[in-house]
Scaffold this motif. Structure first.
Motif, mmCIF file in Angstrom:
data_model
loop_
_atom_site.group_PDB
_atom_site.id
_atom_site.type_symbol
_atom_site.label_atom_id
_atom_site.label_comp_id
_atom_site.label_asym_id
_atom_site.label_seq_id
_atom_site.Cartn_x
_atom_site.Cartn_y
_atom_site.Cartn_z
ATOM 1 N N ASP A 17 -38.366 -32.759 24.855
ATOM 2 C CA ASP A 17 -37.926 -34.141 24.634
ATOM 3 C C ASP A 17 -36.562 -34.436 25.267
ATOM 4 O OD1 ASP A 17 -36.444 -32.527 22.961
ATOM 5 O OD2 ASP A 17 -36.541 -33.870 21.249
ATOM 6 N N HIS A 18 -36.194 -33.689 26.299
ATOM 7 C CA HIS A 18 -34.884 -33.886 26.925
ATOM 8 C C HIS A 18 -34.812 -35.288 27.539
ATOM 9 C CE1 HIS A 18 -31.201 -33.120 29.052
ATOM 10 N NE2 HIS A 18 -31.134 -31.921 28.489
ATOM 11 N N PRO A 19 -33.699 -36.002 27.366
ATOM 12 C CA PRO A 19 -33.584 -37.347 27.940
ATOM 13 C C PRO A 19 -33.546 -37.355 29.465
ATOM 14 C CG PRO A 19 -31.530 -36.698 26.856
ATOM 15 C CD PRO A 19 -32.549 -35.640 26.554
ATOM 16 N N ASP A 20 -33.137 -36.257 30.094
ATOM 17 C CA ASP A 20 -33.136 -36.150 31.546
ATOM 18 C C ASP A 20 -34.497 -35.602 31.968
ATOM 19 O OD1 ASP A 20 -32.835 -35.454 34.234
ATOM 20 O OD2 ASP A 20 -30.819 -34.630 33.956
ATOM 21 N N PRO A 21 -35.315 -36.386 32.668
ATOM 22 C CA PRO A 21 -36.664 -35.917 33.006
ATOM 23 C C PRO A 21 -36.687 -34.629 33.823
ATOM 24 C CG PRO A 21 -36.253 -38.125 33.912
ATOM 25 C CD PRO A 21 -35.033 -37.720 33.156
#
Length: 129
Positions: A17-21
């Motif tokens: 679920d990291h905000p940086d793809p």
């Protein structure tokens, strides 16, 4: 990646679920052994990387990476495992040994590795990021 993050962090890691793809890791609908071999070959072929340990039973690859400009040694850890859906999951952590800011080097290193792994496994369907 924000400027604040680049100036205050010296490590990066993947998570689903990291905000940086670029840092969301990978889940492949490919057998563990195939992904393990591809991950090890990809790590071995990375410029300025030296694989120092690989343990298929633990699903871990440990490497050292040297930065281009100052030749600092950074630590990379790759984990290959099965997720709850039976996909082969690849997560990566990269950490600088020196300093308190990496200027985004660790995140870029992870993104380059995952991109190279995707290319290595080309023809195999990637299920999720």
């Amino acid at each position: 990646m924000s400027l604040w993050t680049a100036l205050t962090r010296n490590r990066a890691h993947t998570r689903a679920d990291h905000p940086d793809p670029r840092l969301q890791g990978r889940a492949y609908a490919v057998p563990f052994a195939t992904v393990w071999t591809a991950a090890l070959e990809t790590a071995t072929s990375q410029t300025r990387w030296t694989v120092t340990e690989s343990d298929p039973r633990a699903g871990e690859i440990v490497a050292e990476s040297r930065t281009l400009l100052w030749r600092f040694t950074d630590d990379v850890r790759i984990r290959v495992s099965l997720d709850a859906d039976g996909n082969t999951r690849v997560d990566v952590e990269s950490a600088s040994r020196k300093g308190s800011a990496d200027l985004g080097t660790n995140a870029r290193r992870i993104a380059r590795f995952l991109h190279a792994l995707d290319r290595h496994l080309f023809g195999h369907q990637r299920t999720t990021r």
